[in-house]
Structures are given as C-alpha cells and as structure tokens.
Design an enzyme around this catalytic site. Sequence first.
Site, PDB file in Angstrom:
ATOM      1  N   ASP A 122       0.835  -1.192   0.000  1.00 20.46           N
ATOM      2  CA  ASP A 122       0.000   0.000   0.000  1.00 20.46           C
ATOM      3  C   ASP A 122       0.877   1.253   0.000  1.00 20.46           C
ATOM      4  O   ASP A 122       1.796   1.362   0.817  1.00 20.46           O
ATOM      5  CB  ASP A 122      -0.925  -0.004   1.222  1.00 20.46           C
ATOM      6  CG  ASP A 122      -2.110   0.934   1.044  1.00 20.46           C
ATOM      7  OD1 ASP A 122      -2.461   1.247  -0.121  1.00 20.46           O
ATOM      8  OD2 ASP A 122      -2.692   1.358   2.055  1.00 20.46           O
ATOM      9  N   HIS A 129      -4.659  13.686   1.597  1.00 23.15           N
ATOM     10  CA  HIS A 129      -4.855  12.766   2.725  1.00 23.15           C
ATOM     11  C   HIS A 129      -3.617  12.771   3.622  1.00 23.15           C
ATOM     12  O   HIS A 129      -3.723  12.884   4.847  1.00 23.15           O
ATOM     13  CB  HIS A 129      -5.127  11.358   2.189  1.00 23.15           C
ATOM     14  CG  HIS A 129      -5.152  10.290   3.244  1.00 23.15           C
ATOM     15  ND1 HIS A 129      -6.230  10.089   4.086  1.00 23.15           N
ATOM     16  CD2 HIS A 129      -4.220   9.360   3.602  1.00 23.15           C
ATOM     17  CE1 HIS A 129      -5.972   9.083   4.911  1.00 23.15           C
ATOM     18  NE2 HIS A 129      -4.755   8.627   4.635  1.00 23.15           N
ATOM     19  N   ARG A 138       0.429  14.597  13.822  1.00 28.46           N
ATOM     20  CA  ARG A 138       1.597  15.442  14.123  1.00 28.46           C
ATOM     21  C   ARG A 138       1.288  16.875  13.710  1.00 28.46           C
ATOM     22  O   ARG A 138       1.722  17.337  12.644  1.00 28.46           O
ATOM     23  CB  ARG A 138       2.838  14.980  13.332  1.00 28.46           C
ATOM     24  CG  ARG A 138       3.333  13.563  13.612  1.00 28.46           C
ATOM     25  CD  ARG A 138       4.487  13.211  12.688  1.00 28.46           C
ATOM     26  NE  ARG A 138       4.086  13.324  11.290  1.00 28.46           N
ATOM     27  CZ  ARG A 138       3.475  12.356  10.603  1.00 28.46           C
ATOM     28  NH1 ARG A 138       3.232  11.188  11.183  1.00 28.46           N
ATOM     29  NH2 ARG A 138       3.107  12.549   9.343  1.00 28.46           N
ATOM     30  N   GLU A 194     -10.761   3.436   3.820  1.00 24.93           N
ATOM     31  CA  GLU A 194      -9.890   4.294   3.007  1.00 24.93           C
ATOM     32  C   GLU A 194     -10.211   4.047   1.529  1.00 24.93           C
ATOM     33  O   GLU A 194     -10.162   2.907   1.057  1.00 24.93           O
ATOM     34  CB  GLU A 194      -8.407   4.032   3.297  1.00 24.93           C
ATOM     35  CG  GLU A 194      -7.981   4.577   4.658  1.00 24.93           C
ATOM     36  CD  GLU A 194      -6.469   4.604   4.878  1.00 24.93           C
ATOM     37  OE1 GLU A 194      -5.742   3.890   4.150  1.00 24.93           O
ATOM     38  OE2 GLU A 194      -6.030   5.345   5.784  1.00 24.93           O
ATOM     39  N   GLU A 196      -9.315   3.916  -2.102  1.00 22.32           N
ATOM     40  CA  GLU A 196      -8.074   3.785  -2.866  1.00 22.32           C
ATOM     41  C   GLU A 196      -8.352   3.142  -4.225  1.00 22.32           C
ATOM     42  O   GLU A 196      -9.316   2.411  -4.407  1.00 22.32           O
ATOM     43  CB  GLU A 196      -7.055   2.906  -2.117  1.00 22.32           C
ATOM     44  CG  GLU A 196      -6.723   3.411  -0.722  1.00 22.32           C
ATOM     45  CD  GLU A 196      -5.472   2.768  -0.116  1.00 22.32           C
ATOM     46  OE1 GLU A 196      -4.687   2.166  -0.890  1.00 22.32           O
ATOM     47  OE2 GLU A 196      -5.298   2.882   1.108  1.00 22.32           O
ATOM     48  N   ASP A 228      -8.961   0.063   2.134  1.00 19.38           N
ATOM     49  CA  ASP A 228      -7.960  -0.302   3.148  1.00 19.38           C
ATOM     50  C   ASP A 228      -8.549   0.013   4.529  1.00 19.38           C
ATOM     51  O   ASP A 228      -8.292   1.062   5.112  1.00 19.38           O
ATOM     52  CB  ASP A 228      -6.685   0.499   2.881  1.00 19.38           C
ATOM     53  CG  ASP A 228      -5.631   0.292   3.952  1.00 19.38           C
ATOM     54  OD1 ASP A 228      -5.649  -0.753   4.609  1.00 19.38           O
ATOM     55  OD2 ASP A 228      -4.787   1.195   4.126  1.00 19.38           O
ATOM     56  N   ARG A 232      -8.214   3.219  13.552  1.00 18.82           N
ATOM     57  CA  ARG A 232      -7.409   4.415  13.859  1.00 18.82           C
ATOM     58  C   ARG A 232      -6.870   4.408  15.278  1.00 18.82           C
ATOM     59  O   ARG A 232      -5.804   4.978  15.550  1.00 18.82           O
ATOM     60  CB  ARG A 232      -8.250   5.679  13.650  1.00 18.82           C
ATOM     61  CG  ARG A 232      -8.798   5.838  12.257  1.00 18.82           C
ATOM     62  CD  ARG A 232      -7.704   5.905  11.217  1.00 18.82           C
ATOM     63  NE  ARG A 232      -8.262   6.080   9.878  1.00 18.82           N
ATOM     64  CZ  ARG A 232      -7.554   5.940   8.766  1.00 18.82           C
ATOM     65  NH1 ARG A 232      -6.272   5.605   8.819  1.00 18.82           N
ATOM     66  NH2 ARG A 232      -8.123   6.121   7.605  1.00 18.82           N
ATOM     67  N   GLN A 235      -3.897   2.231  15.255  1.00 11.98           N
ATOM     68  CA  GLN A 235      -2.862   2.874  14.430  1.00 11.98           C
ATOM     69  C   GLN A 235      -2.097   3.935  15.220  1.00 11.98           C
ATOM     70  O   GLN A 235      -0.861   3.998  15.162  1.00 11.98           O
ATOM     71  CB  GLN A 235      -3.532   3.511  13.207  1.00 11.98           C
ATOM     72  CG  GLN A 235      -2.569   4.057  12.157  1.00 11.98           C
ATOM     73  CD  GLN A 235      -3.307   4.638  10.951  1.00 11.98           C
ATOM     74  OE1 GLN A 235      -4.534   4.686  10.905  1.00 11.98           O
ATOM     75  NE2 GLN A 235      -2.556   5.092   9.964  1.00 11.98           N
ATOM     76  N   LYS A 248      -4.223  -2.321  10.136  1.00 15.18           N
ATOM     77  CA  LYS A 248      -4.535  -2.382   8.710  1.00 15.18           C
ATOM     78  C   LYS A 248      -4.709  -3.802   8.182  1.00 15.18           C
ATOM     79  O   LYS A 248      -5.365  -3.989   7.165  1.00 15.18           O
ATOM     80  CB  LYS A 248      -3.383  -1.746   7.916  1.00 15.18           C
ATOM     81  CG  LYS A 248      -3.107  -0.294   8.255  1.00 15.18           C
ATOM     82  CD  LYS A 248      -4.063   0.603   7.514  1.00 15.18           C
ATOM     83  CE  LYS A 248      -3.613   2.052   7.586  1.00 15.18           C
ATOM     84  NZ  LYS A 248      -4.451   2.901   6.732  1.00 15.18           N
ATOM     85  N   THR A 252      -8.792  -6.262   3.822  1.00 18.17           N
ATOM     86  CA  THR A 252      -8.734  -5.280   2.730  1.00 18.17           C
ATOM     87  C   THR A 252      -9.732  -5.747   1.678  1.00 18.17           C
ATOM     88  O   THR A 252      -9.717  -6.925   1.303  1.00 18.17           O
ATOM     89  CB  THR A 252      -7.320  -5.227   2.107  1.00 18.17           C
ATOM     90  OG1 THR A 252      -6.382  -4.923   3.142  1.00 18.17           O
ATOM     91  CG2 THR A 252      -7.232  -4.172   1.014  1.00 18.17           C
ATOM     92  N   THR A 355      -4.937   6.525   0.183  1.00 21.64           N
ATOM     93  CA  THR A 355      -6.247   7.190   0.210  1.00 21.64           C
ATOM     94  C   THR A 355      -6.257   8.404  -0.705  1.00 21.64           C
ATOM     95  O   THR A 355      -5.398   9.282  -0.589  1.00 21.64           O
ATOM     96  CB  THR A 355      -6.565   7.626   1.655  1.00 21.64           C
ATOM     97  OG1 THR A 355      -6.378   6.496   2.499  1.00 21.64           O
ATOM     98  CG2 THR A 355      -7.988   8.124   1.777  1.00 21.64           C
ATOM     99  N   GLU A 369     -10.805  11.944   8.209  1.00 21.21           N
ATOM    100  CA  GLU A 369     -10.818  13.309   7.663  1.00 21.21           C
ATOM    101  C   GLU A 369     -12.220  13.904   7.688  1.00 21.21           C
ATOM    102  O   GLU A 369     -12.399  15.072   8.038  1.00 21.21           O
ATOM    103  CB  GLU A 369     -10.292  13.297   6.227  1.00 21.21           C
ATOM    104  CG  GLU A 369      -8.843  12.849   6.110  1.00 21.21           C
ATOM    105  CD  GLU A 369      -8.551  12.349   4.699  1.00 21.21           C
ATOM    106  OE1 GLU A 369      -8.248  13.178   3.842  1.00 21.21           O
ATOM    107  OE2 GLU A 369      -8.645  11.122   4.466  1.00 21.21           O
TER     108      GLU A 369
HETATM  109 CA    CA Z   1      -4.054   3.018   2.964  1.00 21.66          CA
END
Ligand code: CA
Length: 423
Positions: A122, A129, A138, A194, A196, A228, A232, A235, A248, A252, A355, A369
């Site tokens: 991936d 994104h 961050r 996600e 994709e 995907d 969160r 993650q 993840k 999928t 994404t 998001e």
């Molecule tokens: Ca992804």
Amino acid sequence: MIDATHDIALESWVHSANGHHDFPIQNLPFGLFSPAGEAPRPGVAIGDHILELQALVAAGMLRDVPDDLETILATPPLRKSLRHQLSRLLSDATHSAAAEPYLHTARDCVVHLPVRVGDYTDFYVGIHHATKVGALFRPDNPLLPNYKHVPIGYHGRASSVRVSGEPVVRPRGQTKAQDAETPGFGPSRRLDFELELGVWVGPGNALGDPIAIADAPQHIGGFCLLNDWSARDFQAWEYQPLGPFLAKNFHTTVSAWIVTPEALAPFRMAPTPRPMGDPRPLPYLWAEDDQAYGGLSINLEVSLRTAKMRAQNLAPVVISRSHTRHMYWTVAQILTHHASNGCNLQPGDLLGTGTLSGPDSASSGSLLELSDGGKSPIILPGNETRTFLEDGDEIILSARAAADGFAPIGFGDCRATILAARG
Ligand code: CA
C-alpha cells in the site's frame, strides 16, 4: 492505444450493456465467478450479465483463453487479443444465439477474488490525505520531508485481501488513550475506511532487475477499487517506529472485476502539475510519456448505509466524492519505485495507491478526515450521525472513468458491511 473497441457508438446485443453505469461494451473487465452452485471460472462483465469465457472456446467462438486470470494479467498480447475478440463477439448480433447459453445473470452469480494475491503493498500518494492525516497525528509536522522525493509505501498483508461483498469483522486490538497511563485491549472504536485505487501487477521482473519507468506501463495488468479498512485507535498507538501493522492487516476489500489498462486508455491524462517549488522527481522516476499520460481521469465516490437505513429502506448516502487527479505520484512511478531496488514483482501482486482524498472535506477519502479526527460527526439520513463505523454499517466505493468523446466506464462495487467483533 485507442481503437475500434473504444468507439462510443459501439453497442452490444446484450441490451443491458448499452449505457450501463459500469460495464458497457467499451469496458470488458475480467473476473472470476461461479454460476449458482457451480465451480469458479473466468468471465467478462457485460451490462448486468457475465459471459463465461472457456465455454466459448469449446463452442469455437473464442480462442486463447487460459484457465486463470494471472495469465491474462501477465500476457499483454493475450489480454488485448481477448478484448478485441470479445468486442466483436458482443457487438455482432449474428453471434447472440450461439453465445447466449454462456451468458449468466450477474445477480445470480457469486464473484471471487480474481487472482491469488501474491503480495500486497500500500502506497500513500494522496497528498491531501497525507497532509490532513499528518496534521491530526503530528500537528507541527504534517508532511514529512521525504514525501515529495520518495513514494511512501509499506508491505501489507495478502492473506486478508477479500472480494467485494465479504463482511468485515470488527478487529480487536491494543489501544491507549492519550490521557491513559496504560494501554487496553478490545474492539476498535475508531474503525474507518480508506478510498483507494488498486493496481494488479501484470508481467513481473526477475529478482535484482529493476523496472525502468519507461517500461512500467507494460507491467500494469489491471485496476480495481480498494478499501484499506483501518483501526485508527490501534494505528495511533502502534504506528511508530515501523508503520502500519494490526491497524490495517485484518481485512482489505477489492472490487471483483479487473479493469484493463486497454479499457482505461481513453482516460489517461497528464498528472496534476506539482506546485511551484516542489522538487522534480529523481531521473529514475521521470519519463516524458508518464508526465504526459500517466494520470487517470476517474471520478470516485464513497457511500454509506447503516443498519437503521437498511431497515427503513433508505438508499445508501454519498459521503464523499473524489478523483484520481489527487495522486502526487503516478501508477508508473509507484511501480517503478517498488522494483527500483531489485524487488521482484509478480503477476497478481496488488498495489494500493493510498487514500485519494481531495483538498476539501467533501472529497475526503476516510472518516478520520470527514469527521476531523472524530471531533465533528457527519449527519446521515434518519437523524443518525457517525464519526467512525458502527456494526451493521456498509461502505460502498464506486468509480467512473470519464473523458469527452468516450463512453464512461465503471469498476463495479467495492462494498462490505461491518460485523461485531468476535472472541
Ligand atoms: Ca491506505
């Protein structure tokens, strides 16, 4: 690349194909399907039907059909020959009586993963994104300094790639709230999707032999939609220092039909120009042809249907609209980069783009998001709200390639419903 198979005026004697949202005669995607109660076999999607390929060989109407889709992916001349044969067969009504016994109603069939996925990688080419999610994780340092120089990716898990329609079991895992002293273990409470694009690798490369970017298009066997699924909360706790892992790899989802590079030829476009001041890619990632035609013109859409909406017979609601122009790196660039160290790609390997969010919240390719990190719930029909996915929610990705003068083509659904955690 453009030929008679792309003619906008071409129609099929399979009437449901004419004007079909996904599968008009200009598309002709390959897949693996089973008529009710029967064994899997290769087919081509045409309108609301699936045409069985090998039976047509036995009937003398088609030649050079392999048993497996890996061979179709890995043999571009074969793929092109099949496309031309099928275009003629399905447009010329003199073949209809002989071919009709091998035409199955798609809703009565089961679709399967088209190939055995060897490896799944991936990437992270959606710059909007990457910037928005980076800012959530961050705030001071959203886009890391390597992003505009090197296509970022990680090795995913092939064993848990599943075809559209197979439900997703909510994963359990380790989380730690920011204000908590110690982590806990339990069902994810921040389960996300996600949006994709998926790329099926065609011909591979030998270990040690890189793929030149000028040759990269020859190694692309097909395209699909890819979700995907992401936990969160896992993650945020696990991703440093080695990147995504259990957040993840639990599932999928990919769409069932392999949309070929030949079908997408009319929808090639120049990639979105890089903003002024961004670095020029290193020479191994730069090809004039790729800069001229390496982008894709595909509209993308995400819909959600909750269990309550389903019970009330409400249609799925569109929660995001995006486009493949939001890719910072092209498909040829990610494939070339992947093999640049001599890593061998193989037919049936799967690459996810990352994404594909647009710049604004209406084009966000994830709930992370859309809900601004879980702070602003989205409003759904029937007075429901969501920050992240609940049990019974169904996510449906869809896509439509469009260009002036050509018949639009789609990918078919990439859908799955969330089931409660087990164990
Ligand atoms: Ca992804």
